[in-house]
Design a protein around this motif. Sequence first.
Motif, PDB file in Angstrom:
ATOM      1  N   GLU A  15       0.844  -1.205   0.000  1.00  0.00           N
ATOM      2  CA  GLU A  15       0.000   0.000   0.000  1.00  0.00           C
ATOM      3  C   GLU A  15       0.880   1.257   0.000  1.00  0.00           C
ATOM      4  OE1 GLU A  15      -2.452   0.334   3.559  1.00  0.00           O
ATOM      5  OE2 GLU A  15      -2.727   2.459   3.042  1.00  0.00           O
ATOM      6  N   LEU A  18       2.409   1.805  -3.373  1.00  0.00           N
ATOM      7  CA  LEU A  18       1.443   2.380  -4.323  1.00  0.00           C
ATOM      8  C   LEU A  18       1.291   3.890  -4.123  1.00  0.00           C
ATOM      9  CD1 LEU A  18      -1.669   0.099  -4.860  1.00  0.00           C
ATOM     10  CD2 LEU A  18       0.186   0.640  -6.432  1.00  0.00           C
ATOM     11  N   ARG A  19       1.350   4.323  -2.859  1.00  0.00           N
ATOM     12  CA  ARG A  19       1.292   5.771  -2.588  1.00  0.00           C
ATOM     13  C   ARG A  19       2.526   6.451  -3.168  1.00  0.00           C
ATOM     14  NH1 ARG A  19      -1.222   4.861   2.127  1.00  0.00           N
ATOM     15  NH2 ARG A  19       0.768   4.494   3.167  1.00  0.00           N
ATOM     16  N   ILE A  21       4.214   5.476  -5.717  1.00  0.00           N
ATOM     17  CA  ILE A  21       4.095   5.510  -7.181  1.00  0.00           C
ATOM     18  C   ILE A  21       3.217   6.701  -7.622  1.00  0.00           C
ATOM     19  CG2 ILE A  21       3.237   4.247  -9.200  1.00  0.00           C
ATOM     20  CD1 ILE A  21       4.070   1.638  -7.770  1.00  0.00           C
ATOM     21  N   GLN A  22       2.154   6.970  -6.837  1.00  0.00           N
ATOM     22  CA  GLN A  22       1.321   8.138  -7.167  1.00  0.00           C
ATOM     23  C   GLN A  22       2.157   9.422  -7.141  1.00  0.00           C
ATOM     24  OE1 GLN A  22      -2.400   8.088  -4.702  1.00  0.00           O
ATOM     25  NE2 GLN A  22      -1.951   5.928  -4.578  1.00  0.00           N
ATOM     26  N   VAL A  25       4.277   9.615 -10.202  1.00  0.00           N
ATOM     27  CA  VAL A  25       3.500  10.054 -11.375  1.00  0.00           C
ATOM     28  C   VAL A  25       3.352  11.578 -11.342  1.00  0.00           C
ATOM     29  CG1 VAL A  25       1.218   9.991 -12.486  1.00  0.00           C
ATOM     30  CG2 VAL A  25       2.261   7.869 -11.639  1.00  0.00           C
ATOM     31  N   GLU A  26       2.992  12.124 -10.150  1.00  0.00           N
ATOM     32  CA  GLU A  26       2.790  13.570 -10.022  1.00  0.00           C
ATOM     33  C   GLU A  26       4.069  14.358 -10.287  1.00  0.00           C
ATOM     34  OE1 GLU A  26      -0.951  13.250  -6.923  1.00  0.00           O
ATOM     35  OE2 GLU A  26       1.100  13.443  -6.170  1.00  0.00           O
ATOM     36  N   GLY A  28       6.273  13.534 -12.391  1.00  0.00           N
ATOM     37  CA  GLY A  28       6.669  13.409 -13.785  1.00  0.00           C
ATOM     38  C   GLY A  28       7.787  12.415 -14.050  1.00  0.00           C
ATOM     39  N   VAL A  29       7.915  11.405 -13.178  1.00  0.00           N
ATOM     40  CA  VAL A  29       8.923  10.359 -13.392  1.00  0.00           C
ATOM     41  C   VAL A  29       8.655   9.653 -14.730  1.00  0.00           C
ATOM     42  CG1 VAL A  29       9.732   8.110 -12.516  1.00  0.00           C
ATOM     43  CG2 VAL A  29       9.463  10.053 -10.948  1.00  0.00           C
ATOM     44  N   ILE A  34       7.860   4.050 -13.971  1.00  0.00           N
ATOM     45  CA  ILE A  34       6.590   3.867 -13.240  1.00  0.00           C
ATOM     46  C   ILE A  34       6.079   2.438 -13.471  1.00  0.00           C
ATOM     47  CG2 ILE A  34       4.194   4.627 -13.009  1.00  0.00           C
ATOM     48  CD1 ILE A  34       5.821   6.960 -12.300  1.00  0.00           C
ATOM     49  N   ILE A  38       5.250  -0.474 -10.697  1.00  0.00           N
ATOM     50  CA  ILE A  38       3.955  -1.175 -10.601  1.00  0.00           C
ATOM     51  C   ILE A  38       4.195  -2.687 -10.649  1.00  0.00           C
ATOM     52  CG2 ILE A  38       1.781  -1.638 -11.842  1.00  0.00           C
ATOM     53  CD1 ILE A  38       1.722   1.328 -12.631  1.00  0.00           C
TER      54      ILE A  38
END
Lengths: 93, 93, 93, 93
Positions: A15, A18-19, A21-22, A25-26, A28-29, A34, A38
């Motif tokens: 969990e 996953l946070r 990874i978010q 994403v924000e 800009g990786v 990414i 995952i």
Amino acid sequence: MIRNPDVITRLKTAEGHLRGIQRMVEEGVYCIDIIRQIQAVQAALDKVSAMILEDHLHSCVTLAIQGEDPQERERVLKEIVEVFNATNLSQRR
Amino acid sequence: MIRNPDVITRLKTAEGHLRGIQRMVEEGVYCIDIIRQIQAVQAALDKVSAMILEDHLHSCVTLAIQGEDPQERERVLKEIVEVFNATNLSQRR
Amino acid sequence: MIRNPDVITRLKTAEGHLRGIQRMVEEGVYCIDIIRQIQAVQAALDKVSAMILEDHLHSCVTLAIQGEDPQERERVLKEIVEVFNATNLSQRR
Amino acid sequence: MIRNPDVITRLKTAEGHLRGIQRMVEEGVYCIDIIRQIQAVQAALDKVSAMILEDHLHSCVTLAIQGEDPQERERVLKEIVEVFNATNLSQRR
């Protein structure tokens, strides 16, 4: 019932991953990095499933097979094949 | 860089699902049902990876292939094969 | 020992399918269509593995779990987890 | 069109392996060992698919992306995502 305390710990870690990874994403990786993260979470979840299955075989499945109820025996064995099929790729094509 | 806002939404949903699974474990839900829920999270993550890959092919990969740098072109194509291999099962046996 | 005659039939069919794919490659069929045919063979093989596992659970595994030898019991259960892990993706990343 | 001669060689090897597995089944080899052999064939086929995909990216996909036809470009990229999805597990659950 799952008795292995490791299961909860590993689910919590996944969990948190996953946070993370978010956030990536924000920030800009790069897309491919990414996707690799995952895939790492999915691998960690595979490990959790394997631990749960191991527990399950040693408890419920063993009890059912040693028990007197042929229908219950059939049911637990059928579930193992179903779980194997789902991890399996046959359904996907 | 990932532009699709759906990616974050789906990652958040998967994170919430994982929290729900922890609760299920604590409440003593049947092992096989937990495994099925974990498989559902993994399927949701597969979907996210596919969305990111699609974005990536239309942006970075297209740019690199139309670009002048053969090494960069080679690099992006090699990454696609690597990601395919990782999703693939060859490494696991 | 595998008693289901379907297993041999399906293995033969998969073998014939692989021969057909070689012909397709020689005839210059489009790459993506070849990959799809290969995936179809793999799916057919997944089905064979599931049939063998089902047989195995109802014979060897049931006998071992009802038997008196705890080591043999442990061995067959461990094998199920191993096969699950191999079908699984954890090993690949 | 697939130019890599290794593809045919590997498909032939996989076909021979499948014939060997049929013999193993007939000789009564232990179920789990048969399943492991089937998984080895599937892994070999994964490798063949990866080789074909690599070829395809360097030929058809590169040509289409450098070409003038946006629909053709879209088509080849969509196929990559589809192949990824099929190797992927999302469809199976």
